[in-house]
Design an enzyme around this catalytic site. Structure first.
Site, mmCIF file in Angstrom:
data_model
loop_
_atom_site.group_PDB
_atom_site.id
_atom_site.type_symbol
_atom_site.label_atom_id
_atom_site.label_comp_id
_atom_site.label_asym_id
_atom_site.label_seq_id
_atom_site.Cartn_x
_atom_site.Cartn_y
_atom_site.Cartn_z
ATOM 1 N N LYS A 22 10.488 -1.417 -6.805
ATOM 2 C CA LYS A 22 9.100 -0.941 -6.874
ATOM 3 C C LYS A 22 8.828 0.064 -5.754
ATOM 4 O O LYS A 22 8.248 1.133 -5.993
ATOM 5 C CB LYS A 22 8.128 -2.132 -6.723
ATOM 6 N N ASN A 23 9.236 -0.276 -4.529
ATOM 7 C CA ASN A 23 8.842 0.551 -3.389
ATOM 8 C C ASN A 23 9.659 1.840 -3.248
ATOM 9 O O ASN A 23 9.406 2.636 -2.340
ATOM 10 C CB ASN A 23 8.864 -0.272 -2.095
ATOM 11 N N ARG A 102 -2.723 1.088 -2.700
ATOM 12 C CA ARG A 102 -2.648 1.845 -1.448
ATOM 13 C C ARG A 102 -1.645 2.976 -1.478
ATOM 14 O O ARG A 102 -1.872 4.038 -0.928
ATOM 15 C CB ARG A 102 -2.252 0.905 -0.310
ATOM 16 N N CYS A 126 -7.308 -4.312 3.034
ATOM 17 C CA CYS A 126 -6.151 -4.783 2.280
ATOM 18 C C CYS A 126 -5.903 -6.236 2.623
ATOM 19 O O CYS A 126 -6.197 -6.676 3.734
ATOM 20 C CB CYS A 126 -4.955 -3.927 2.677
ATOM 21 N N ARG A 131 -4.015 -2.056 7.993
ATOM 22 C CA ARG A 131 -3.210 -0.973 7.414
ATOM 23 C C ARG A 131 -3.834 0.425 7.521
ATOM 24 O O ARG A 131 -4.223 1.042 6.531
ATOM 25 C CB ARG A 131 -2.866 -1.301 5.957
ATOM 26 N N PRO A 132 -3.907 0.949 8.745
ATOM 27 C CA PRO A 132 -4.455 2.295 8.930
ATOM 28 C C PRO A 132 -3.527 3.382 8.379
ATOM 29 O O PRO A 132 -2.372 3.113 8.053
ATOM 30 C CB PRO A 132 -4.566 2.422 10.452
ATOM 31 N N VAL A 133 -4.057 4.612 8.269
ATOM 32 C CA VAL A 133 -3.231 5.742 7.800
ATOM 33 C C VAL A 133 -3.189 6.866 8.835
ATOM 34 O O VAL A 133 -2.836 7.990 8.529
ATOM 35 C CB VAL A 133 -3.737 6.291 6.436
ATOM 36 N N ASP A 134 -3.534 6.522 10.104
ATOM 37 C CA ASP A 134 -3.578 7.544 11.153
ATOM 38 C C ASP A 134 -2.242 8.271 11.328
ATOM 39 O O ASP A 134 -2.204 9.479 11.579
ATOM 40 C CB ASP A 134 -4.025 6.908 12.485
ATOM 41 N N LEU A 135 -1.133 7.548 11.148
ATOM 42 C CA LEU A 135 0.173 8.181 11.390
ATOM 43 C C LEU A 135 0.571 9.101 10.231
ATOM 44 O O LEU A 135 1.307 10.069 10.425
ATOM 45 C CB LEU A 135 1.251 7.108 11.631
ATOM 46 N N ASP A 316 8.323 -8.187 3.750
ATOM 47 C CA ASP A 316 8.072 -8.482 2.328
ATOM 48 C C ASP A 316 8.829 -9.720 1.847
ATOM 49 O O ASP A 316 8.673 -10.130 0.691
ATOM 50 C CB ASP A 316 8.453 -7.269 1.458
ATOM 51 N N ILE A 338 4.994 -7.100 11.621
ATOM 52 C CA ILE A 338 4.633 -5.828 10.965
ATOM 53 C C ILE A 338 3.149 -5.790 10.596
ATOM 54 O O ILE A 338 2.455 -4.818 10.885
ATOM 55 C CB ILE A 338 5.502 -5.586 9.704
ATOM 56 N N ARG A 408 2.309 -7.067 -10.470
ATOM 57 C CA ARG A 408 2.374 -5.781 -9.762
ATOM 58 C C ARG A 408 3.795 -5.484 -9.304
ATOM 59 O O ARG A 408 4.182 -4.322 -9.217
ATOM 60 C CB ARG A 408 1.471 -5.800 -8.517
HETATM 61 C C1 EPZ Z 1 5.459 -0.170 2.888
HETATM 62 O O1 EPZ Z 1 4.072 -0.139 3.192
HETATM 63 C C2 EPZ Z 1 5.618 -1.036 1.675
HETATM 64 N N1 EPZ Z 1 4.870 -0.471 0.553
HETATM 65 C C3 EPZ Z 1 5.139 -2.443 1.974
HETATM 66 O O2 EPZ Z 1 5.416 -3.249 0.824
HETATM 67 C C4 EPZ Z 1 5.943 -2.999 3.152
HETATM 68 O O3 EPZ Z 1 5.447 -4.261 3.505
HETATM 69 C C5 EPZ Z 1 5.818 -2.043 4.356
HETATM 70 O O4 EPZ Z 1 6.216 -0.706 3.964
HETATM 71 C C6 EPZ Z 1 6.673 -2.456 5.548
HETATM 72 O O5 EPZ Z 1 8.008 -2.534 5.165
HETATM 73 C C7 EPZ Z 1 5.452 0.415 -0.249
HETATM 74 O O6 EPZ Z 1 6.576 0.849 -0.039
HETATM 75 C C8 EPZ Z 1 4.690 0.864 -1.448
HETATM 76 P P1 EPZ Z 1 4.187 0.881 6.993
HETATM 77 P P2 EPZ Z 1 3.493 0.917 4.241
HETATM 78 O O7 EPZ Z 1 3.504 2.190 7.095
HETATM 79 O O8 EPZ Z 1 4.257 2.166 4.124
HETATM 80 C C9 EPZ Z 1 1.273 0.412 10.764
HETATM 81 C C10 EPZ Z 1 4.894 -4.902 -0.814
HETATM 82 O O9 EPZ Z 1 4.585 -6.112 -0.856
HETATM 83 N N2 EPZ Z 1 0.736 1.739 10.454
HETATM 84 O O10 EPZ Z 1 5.660 0.861 7.210
HETATM 85 O O11 EPZ Z 1 2.029 0.968 4.044
HETATM 86 C C11 EPZ Z 1 0.917 -0.622 9.705
HETATM 87 O O12 EPZ Z 1 -0.388 -1.117 9.879
HETATM 88 C C12 EPZ Z 1 4.384 -4.035 0.279
HETATM 89 O O13 EPZ Z 1 5.611 -4.349 -1.668
HETATM 90 C C13 EPZ Z 1 -0.146 2.340 11.339
HETATM 91 O O14 EPZ Z 1 -0.497 1.763 12.376
HETATM 92 O O15 EPZ Z 1 3.822 0.189 5.601
HETATM 93 C C14 EPZ Z 1 1.990 -1.654 9.925
HETATM 94 O O16 EPZ Z 1 1.650 -2.457 11.011
HETATM 95 C C15 EPZ Z 1 3.164 -4.402 0.948
HETATM 96 N N3 EPZ Z 1 -0.652 3.567 11.044
HETATM 97 C C16 EPZ Z 1 3.213 -0.809 10.297
HETATM 98 O O17 EPZ Z 1 2.694 0.457 10.723
HETATM 99 C C17 EPZ Z 1 -0.281 4.238 9.910
HETATM 100 O O18 EPZ Z 1 -0.755 5.352 9.698
HETATM 101 C C18 EPZ Z 1 4.198 -0.568 9.168
HETATM 102 O O19 EPZ Z 1 3.508 -0.123 8.015
HETATM 103 C C19 EPZ Z 1 0.636 3.636 9.022
HETATM 104 C C20 EPZ Z 1 1.135 2.386 9.318
#
Ligand code: EPZ
Length: 429
Positions: A22-23, A102, A126, A131-135, A316, A338, A408
């Site tokens: 999926k991912n 998301r 969520c 889960r911010p998107v700042d990065l 996950d 995480i 999902r």
């Molecule tokens: C991906 O989410 C996966 N989703 C998630 O799978 C998975 O849990 C996660 O990576 C970690 O492996 C998909 O691939 C669709 P991240 P993503 O950005 O990309 C912080 C599932 O069940 N962060 O690696 O959203 C964040 O809060 C799911 O299939 C910031 O601070 O995760 C977290 O603590 C759910 N700012 C860490 O980074 C940002 O801008 C890692 O998140 C972005 C992230």
């Protein structure tokens, strides 16, 4: 609403075919926005999230064609999608759609890279954390996009196109790395991504982008270099196997006992989880066509695990491991690093008789001899499947409500487990 009914106590024996990830599928579908030619994806899982993303991409003008069935096709074979973003008709991703999934926020990067603008709703809260998107925003700013937040939307402009730059992530982020890769692929000049996520799905997307004509090296390591190109072309790519589905069924076998071949699974995609399962007392063996997992007779040993970015133990799989440890012969500790709030399954596992206490990021699981079936529900996909795992080894009947969470991310879960002897059925309505 559908429910899953499970009567525990049956061993699992047989073969479970592993679906495409999926991912990886979601960002691969989103990558289709980078080209006006057709991207063909094979081994795509039949999941609610895939269907939803198809609708979301449709809003931008993307056509997705799914060829009809052929003789000999099995319902468990992956599907093929022909995705064409020949003309992008809308660069806005509205709140109604982004809030449903998301990952659809990730359309941001290819839209800016190809069209010079994007208006994408902030995803909001969520079930597993803030889960911010700042990065993700930082990554595109470093590629020269001008970004403003207006009325709940992130508005990005790069009228003359994106420019190569340096992106150094302060924290490993999968979505941030996908964003950086997709933006940099069409940027003018070279981009260096430091502290990139090393998850196998990043490598899969980079492979596909390279087939489309991108120049990406180092994917799978923490330093990725992208030489931007002026345009990308169509390509054909097969989605890699789902390591989280693999780990989930491996834990189900460790929990229920039995002997199952996880067909098509690749051990290198989840080595740390397989090591934990071995410590827990399961027998894990790589074969020519997958991974064989067995547990016969011996009890489940407690483990100490901390989630971490790849190649560490995946967040996950945290809920599923906790379900398994709820029947271990002793006390386990699982630390989640995480997502700060990814413990919603704890209270539901408790309804089945699990003894778990939480202290900050760490769960202490006191293994019990018996779990007992009960009605349960969960708030996210991995939490829901942890309840299925616990139910397989619980006395009596468990009903898992809100099955749409499972749909999902798990393709035909009840068929796959049922074919191996689990007493599991979907109750519709
Ligand atoms: C991906 O989410 C996966 N989703 C998630 O799978 C998975 O849990 C996660 O990576 C970690 O492996 C998909 O691939 C669709 P991240 P993503 O950005 O990309 C912080 C599932 O069940 N962060 O690696 O959203 C964040 O809060 C799911 O299939 C910031 O601070 O995760 C977290 O603590 C759910 N700012 C860490 O980074 C940002 O801008 C890692 O998140 C972005 C992230």
């Amino acid at each position: 609403m559908d429910r899953i009914r499970i009567v525990g106590g049956r061993k699992l024996n047989g073969t479970i075919p592993i679906s495409g990830a999926k991912n990886a599928t979601l960002p691969l579908m989103i990558a289709s926005l980078l080209t006006d030619e057709t991207l063909v994806l094979d081994n795509v899982p039949r999941l609610a999230d895939v269907a939803l993303l198809q609708r979301i991409l449709g809003n931008h003008g993307v056509d997705v064609m799914v060829p009809g069935k052929r003789p000999g096709d099995s319902p468990l074979d992956g599907q093929t999608l022909h995705i064409s973003a020949k003309r992008i008709v809308d660069t806005t991703a509205p709140y109604e759609l982004v809030s449903k999934m998301r990952a659809s926020f990730w359309v941001f990067a290819p839209l800016v890279a190809r069209m010079g603008e994007a208006r994408v709703s902030l995803p909001g809260g969520c079930a597993i954390g803030t889960r911010p998107v700042d990065l993700l925003i930082m990554a595109l700013e470093n590629l020269g996009a001008e970004i403003e937040i207006e009325g709940g939307y992130v508005v990005a402009r790069a009228k003359k196109g994106l420019k190569g730059g340096e992106i150094r992530f302060p924290k490993v982020t999968v979505g941030g790395t996908h964003t950086a890769l997709m933006g940099a692929a069409l940027a003018n000049g070279t981009t260096v991504i430091e502290n990139a996520a090393r998850e196998p799905e990043i490598g899969d997307v980079a492979d596909c982008l390279n087939k489309m004509g991108a120049k990406i090296s180092g994917a799978g390591t923490s330093r990725i270099v992208v030489e931007g190109v002026a345009r990308l072309n169509g390509a054909r790519h097969s989605v890699l196997p789902d390591r989280i589905e693999t780990g989930t069924y491996a834990m189900a076998v460790a929990m229920a006992g039995g002997d199952v071949l996880l067909e098509g699974a690749r051990p290198e995609l989840l080595q740390s989880a397989l090591d934990v399962l071995t410590q827990a007392g399961a027998t894990v063996a790589a074969t020519n066509n997958g991974i064989r997992v067995a547990r016969n007779g011996a009890g489940i040993n407690p483990v100490e695990v901390t989630t971490a970015p790849f190649p560490g133990f995946a967040t996950d799989l945290q809920a599923q491991l906790m379900a398994l440890m709820s029947k271990a012969k002793g006390t386990s500790h699982i630390t989640e690093t995480i997502f700060e709030n990814r413990f919603m399954h704890v209270q539901e596992l408790a309804r089945l008789g699990a003894r778990i206490t939480l202290n900050g990021e760490t769960a202490t699981i006191h293994g019990v001899d018996r779990l007992r079936g009960a009605p349960v529900m969960a708030t996210d996909l991995r939490a829901s499947v942890s309840l299925v795992i616990a139910a397989l080894a619980a006395d009596g009947e468990t009903t898992v409500n809100r099955v749409y969470h499972l749909d999902r991310g798990f393709e035909r879960l009840e068929d796959k487990l049922g074919r191996c002897g689990a007493a599991i059925e979907r109750v519709t309505g």
